[in-house]
Design a protein around this motif. Structure first.
Motif, PDB file in Angstrom:
ATOM      1  N   VAL A 123       0.860  -1.183   0.000  1.00 31.17           N
ATOM      2  CA  VAL A 123       0.000   0.000   0.000  1.00 31.17           C
ATOM      3  C   VAL A 123       0.896   1.232   0.000  1.00 31.17           C
ATOM      4  CG1 VAL A 123      -1.798   1.278   1.210  1.00 31.17           C
ATOM      5  CG2 VAL A 123      -1.793  -1.221   1.292  1.00 31.17           C
ATOM      6  N   ALA A 124       0.632   2.170  -0.906  1.00 30.66           N
ATOM      7  CA  ALA A 124       1.381   3.424  -1.001  1.00 30.66           C
ATOM      8  C   ALA A 124       0.449   4.550  -0.584  1.00 30.66           C
ATOM      9  CB  ALA A 124       1.903   3.637  -2.418  1.00 30.66           C
ATOM     10  N   THR A 125       0.675   5.099   0.628  1.00 32.71           N
ATOM     11  CA  THR A 125      -0.324   5.984   1.238  1.00 32.71           C
ATOM     12  C   THR A 125      -0.157   7.457   0.853  1.00 32.71           C
ATOM     13  OG1 THR A 125       1.042   5.956   3.257  1.00 32.71           O
ATOM     14  CG2 THR A 125      -0.883   4.516   3.207  1.00 32.71           C
ATOM     15  N   GLY A 126      -0.091   7.720  -0.445  1.00 23.67           N
ATOM     16  CA  GLY A 126      -0.262   9.084  -0.914  1.00 23.67           C
ATOM     17  C   GLY A 126       1.013   9.884  -1.116  1.00 23.67           C
ATOM     18  N   ASP A 127       0.841  11.036  -1.751  1.00 23.70           N
ATOM     19  CA  ASP A 127       1.934  11.873  -2.237  1.00 23.70           C
ATOM     20  C   ASP A 127       2.878  11.035  -3.089  1.00 23.70           C
ATOM     21  OD1 ASP A 127       0.875  14.120  -1.135  1.00 23.70           O
ATOM     22  OD2 ASP A 127       2.448  14.458   0.337  1.00 23.70           O
ATOM     23  N   ILE A 128       2.301  10.208  -3.938  1.00 26.40           N
ATOM     24  CA  ILE A 128       3.127   9.406  -4.842  1.00 26.40           C
ATOM     25  C   ILE A 128       3.651  10.272  -5.983  1.00 26.40           C
ATOM     26  CG2 ILE A 128       1.972   7.265  -4.217  1.00 26.40           C
ATOM     27  CD1 ILE A 128       0.449   7.411  -6.870  1.00 26.40           C
ATOM     28  N   GLY A 129       2.941  11.342  -6.303  1.00 29.46           N
ATOM     29  CA  GLY A 129       3.395  12.322  -7.281  1.00 29.46           C
ATOM     30  C   GLY A 129       3.665  13.649  -6.615  1.00 29.46           C
ATOM     31  N   VAL A 174       0.308  -3.467  -5.916  1.00 30.92           N
ATOM     32  CA  VAL A 174       0.474  -2.251  -5.122  1.00 30.92           C
ATOM     33  C   VAL A 174      -0.792  -1.420  -5.255  1.00 30.92           C
ATOM     34  CG1 VAL A 174       1.831  -0.158  -4.758  1.00 30.92           C
ATOM     35  CG2 VAL A 174       2.963  -2.260  -5.550  1.00 30.92           C
ATOM     36  N   VAL A 175      -1.332  -0.978  -4.132  1.00 32.34           N
ATOM     37  CA  VAL A 175      -2.502  -0.100  -4.116  1.00 32.34           C
ATOM     38  C   VAL A 175      -2.011   1.332  -3.950  1.00 32.34           C
ATOM     39  CG1 VAL A 175      -4.673   0.481  -2.979  1.00 32.34           C
ATOM     40  CG2 VAL A 175      -3.929  -1.915  -3.108  1.00 32.34           C
ATOM     41  N   PRO A 176      -2.055   2.161  -5.024  1.00 31.52           N
ATOM     42  CA  PRO A 176      -1.617   3.549  -4.900  1.00 31.52           C
ATOM     43  C   PRO A 176      -2.759   4.432  -4.375  1.00 31.52           C
ATOM     44  CG  PRO A 176      -2.174   3.102  -7.183  1.00 31.52           C
ATOM     45  CD  PRO A 176      -2.437   1.831  -6.418  1.00 31.52           C
ATOM     46  N   MET A 177      -2.397   5.402  -3.558  1.00 32.94           N
ATOM     47  CA  MET A 177      -3.371   6.335  -3.000  1.00 32.94           C
ATOM     48  C   MET A 177      -2.898   7.763  -3.273  1.00 32.94           C
ATOM     49  SD  MET A 177      -3.890   4.344   0.634  1.00 32.94           S
ATOM     50  CE  MET A 177      -4.748   5.757   1.357  1.00 32.94           C
ATOM     51  N   ILE A 178      -3.759   8.733  -3.020  1.00 36.89           N
ATOM     52  CA  ILE A 178      -3.365  10.121  -3.255  1.00 36.89           C
ATOM     53  C   ILE A 178      -3.276  10.881  -1.935  1.00 36.89           C
ATOM     54  CG2 ILE A 178      -4.380  10.132  -5.559  1.00 36.89           C
ATOM     55  CD1 ILE A 178      -6.601  11.922  -4.496  1.00 36.89           C
ATOM     56  N   GLY A 179      -2.392  11.887  -1.955  1.00 42.02           N
ATOM     57  CA  GLY A 179      -2.232  12.797  -0.831  1.00 42.02           C
ATOM     58  C   GLY A 179      -2.364  14.226  -1.295  1.00 42.02           C
ATOM     59  N   ASN A 180      -1.913  15.154  -0.478  1.00 44.50           N
ATOM     60  CA  ASN A 180      -2.116  16.563  -0.796  1.00 44.50           C
ATOM     61  C   ASN A 180      -1.290  17.024  -1.988  1.00 44.50           C
ATOM     62  OD1 ASN A 180      -0.317  16.087   1.672  1.00 44.50           O
ATOM     63  ND2 ASN A 180       0.461  18.057   0.954  1.00 44.50           N
ATOM     64  N   PHE A 229     -13.989   9.998  -6.041  1.00 45.83           N
ATOM     65  CA  PHE A 229     -12.913  10.000  -5.063  1.00 45.83           C
ATOM     66  C   PHE A 229     -12.076   8.728  -5.214  1.00 45.83           C
ATOM     67  CE2 PHE A 229     -16.141  12.692  -2.890  1.00 45.83           C
ATOM     68  CZ  PHE A 229     -15.394  13.863  -2.869  1.00 45.83           C
ATOM     69  N   VAL A 230     -10.798   8.837  -4.868  1.00 46.89           N
ATOM     70  CA  VAL A 230      -9.879   7.705  -5.017  1.00 46.89           C
ATOM     71  C   VAL A 230      -9.955   6.865  -3.745  1.00 46.89           C
ATOM     72  CG1 VAL A 230      -7.510   7.005  -5.492  1.00 46.89           C
ATOM     73  CG2 VAL A 230      -8.420   9.093  -6.529  1.00 46.89           C
ATOM     74  N   LEU A 233      -9.090  -4.464   3.128  1.00 42.07           N
ATOM     75  CA  LEU A 233      -8.355  -3.204   3.061  1.00 42.07           C
ATOM     76  C   LEU A 233      -9.293  -2.117   2.555  1.00 42.07           C
ATOM     77  CD1 LEU A 233      -5.672  -1.523   3.015  1.00 42.07           C
ATOM     78  CD2 LEU A 233      -5.428  -2.281   0.630  1.00 42.07           C
ATOM     79  N   VAL A 234      -9.360  -1.003   3.290  1.00 39.90           N
ATOM     80  CA  VAL A 234     -10.194   0.136   2.917  1.00 39.90           C
ATOM     81  C   VAL A 234      -9.280   1.352   2.809  1.00 39.90           C
ATOM     82  CG1 VAL A 234     -12.169   1.577   3.504  1.00 39.90           C
ATOM     83  CG2 VAL A 234     -12.143  -0.837   4.177  1.00 39.90           C
ATOM     84  N   THR A 235      -9.203   1.945   1.609  1.00 37.47           N
ATOM     85  CA  THR A 235      -8.355   3.118   1.409  1.00 37.47           C
ATOM     86  C   THR A 235      -9.221   4.360   1.251  1.00 37.47           C
ATOM     87  OG1 THR A 235      -8.240   2.854  -1.009  1.00 37.47           O
ATOM     88  CG2 THR A 235      -6.604   1.690   0.306  1.00 37.47           C
ATOM     89  N   LEU A 236      -8.759   5.472   1.816  1.00 35.84           N
ATOM     90  CA  LEU A 236      -9.516   6.721   1.829  1.00 35.84           C
ATOM     91  C   LEU A 236      -8.783   7.817   1.062  1.00 35.84           C
ATOM     92  CD1 LEU A 236     -10.708   6.838   5.551  1.00 35.84           C
ATOM     93  CD2 LEU A 236     -12.062   6.272   3.526  1.00 35.84           C
ATOM     94  N   ASP A 237      -9.536   8.722   0.509  1.00 33.00           N
ATOM     95  CA  ASP A 237      -9.042   9.867  -0.250  1.00 33.00           C
ATOM     96  C   ASP A 237      -9.201  11.105   0.630  1.00 33.00           C
ATOM     97  OD1 ASP A 237      -8.880  12.130  -1.891  1.00 33.00           O
ATOM     98  OD2 ASP A 237      -9.940  11.207  -3.564  1.00 33.00           O
ATOM     99  N   THR A 238      -8.092  11.609   1.185  1.00 40.38           N
ATOM    100  CA  THR A 238      -8.147  12.799   2.043  1.00 40.38           C
ATOM    101  C   THR A 238      -7.661  14.047   1.309  1.00 40.38           C
ATOM    102  OG1 THR A 238      -5.934  12.309   2.946  1.00 40.38           O
ATOM    103  CG2 THR A 238      -7.839  11.439   4.140  1.00 40.38           C
ATOM    104  N   HIS A 239      -7.482  13.949   0.002  1.00 41.20           N
ATOM    105  CA  HIS A 239      -6.993  15.076  -0.798  1.00 41.20           C
ATOM    106  C   HIS A 239      -8.012  16.212  -0.807  1.00 41.20           C
ATOM    107  CE1 HIS A 239      -5.041  17.157  -4.164  1.00 41.20           C
ATOM    108  NE2 HIS A 239      -6.218  17.232  -4.743  1.00 41.20           N
ATOM    109  N   SER A 240      -7.526  17.433  -0.611  1.00 39.64           N
ATOM    110  CA  SER A 240      -8.352  18.631  -0.702  1.00 39.64           C
ATOM    111  C   SER A 240      -7.609  19.637  -1.570  1.00 39.64           C
ATOM    112  CB  SER A 240      -8.622  19.226   0.688  1.00 39.64           C
ATOM    113  OG  SER A 240      -9.448  20.367   0.608  1.00 39.64           O
TER     114      SER A 240
END
Length: 253
Positions: free
Chosen positions: A44-50, A72-78, A94-95, A106-113
């Motif tokens: 699991v990659a928990t965000g800010d991958i870019g 791999v489960v990619p996620m997004i961050g700020n 939402f991602v 596994l439950v992944t959340l999108d906290t990007h604003s």
């Protein structure tokens, strides 16, 4: 089940993004690929991958992660871009997603604003989470970019999750089933509990930040090696090891 936790690649930064990530991925394959003592089922990659130049960095990252011997489960961050993420990794809205694993759902959340360094969970995202938790049976592994708790570093506490109380209300009836909550954002190995929920952060692959508890101090990147975390989930037991990968290139600014 062996679960790998990575975070904060910041691909697109002037230095340190790809080279350091490559070193981490090589380590993952060597230590947790097929035939190893602890072969990974999932990462699991928990965000800010870019971080920038998403139309070039996301395709490279998508193809690089797809070449690994485990999903791999990619996620997004700020620092990510939701529209660009969906174009290159798929999905709509939402991602957020759920995925059944041998150790639970596994439950992944999108906290990007958009436009904010801090994170948010609007009513729509929280309602989705509530439905998923109500429908799921058995253990839960939760992942999000922004930690809902204060971490003690003032610069990060100022840009944490804005809607932590609302998240807690959704999670409260299910706390006993949540085996682990994974987060990124802080670029440091962190472990503790949040209202009884085991919570783990992980150092970033792009950089780490100084452990400075003094009020008014700016966030300062350090020269620490990148790394990742290895979690072994076995029934009601959760064991976590943080791992550093030395000789991995310059740190990102």
């Amino acid at each position: 089940m062996i679960l790998l936790h990575l975070s904060d690649f910041h691909i697109g930064t002037p230095k340190g993004g790809r080279e350091r990530l490559e070193a981490v991925l090589d380590s993952l394959v060597a230590l947790h690929g097929p035939g190893s003592v602890w072969p990974a089922v999932l990462a699991v990659a928990t965000g800010d991958i870019g971080h920038d130049d998403y139309e070039n960095t996301y395709p490279w990252l998508r193809d690089r992660l797809a070449a690994l011997p485990f999903p791999v489960v990619p996620m997004i961050g700020n620092h990510d871009d939701r529209d660009a993420f969906r174009r290159h990794f798929g999905g709509k809205g939402f991602v957020q997603e759920t995925r059944d694993t041998p150790a639970g759902r596994l439950v992944t959340l999108d906290t990007h604003s958009p436009g904010e360094a801090g994170g948010r969970l609007c009513r729509a995202r929280l309602d989705w989470l509530a439905r998923e938790l109500d429908e799921a049976e058995g253990p839960i592994i939760l992942a999000l970019h922004h930690p809902p708790m204060r971490v003690g570093i003032p610069g990060f506490d100022a840009i944490g999750l804005r809607d932590a109380p609302a998240l807690l209300e959704v999670l409260r009836p299910h706390r006993a089933r949540i085996r682990a909550m994974l987060h990124g954002h802080v670029h440091r190995d962190i472990a503790g509990t949040w209202h009884g929920i085991p919570s783990f952060g992980v150092r970033g692959t792009a950089s780490s930040f100084a452990l400075d508890f003094r009020p008014g101090q700016r966030l300062r990147p350090t020269g620490e090696a990148p790394g990742y975390a290895v979690l072994r989930l076995d029934g009601e037991e959760v064991l976590r090891h943080g791992f550093a990968v030395p000789d991995s290139g310059p740190t990102a600014d």
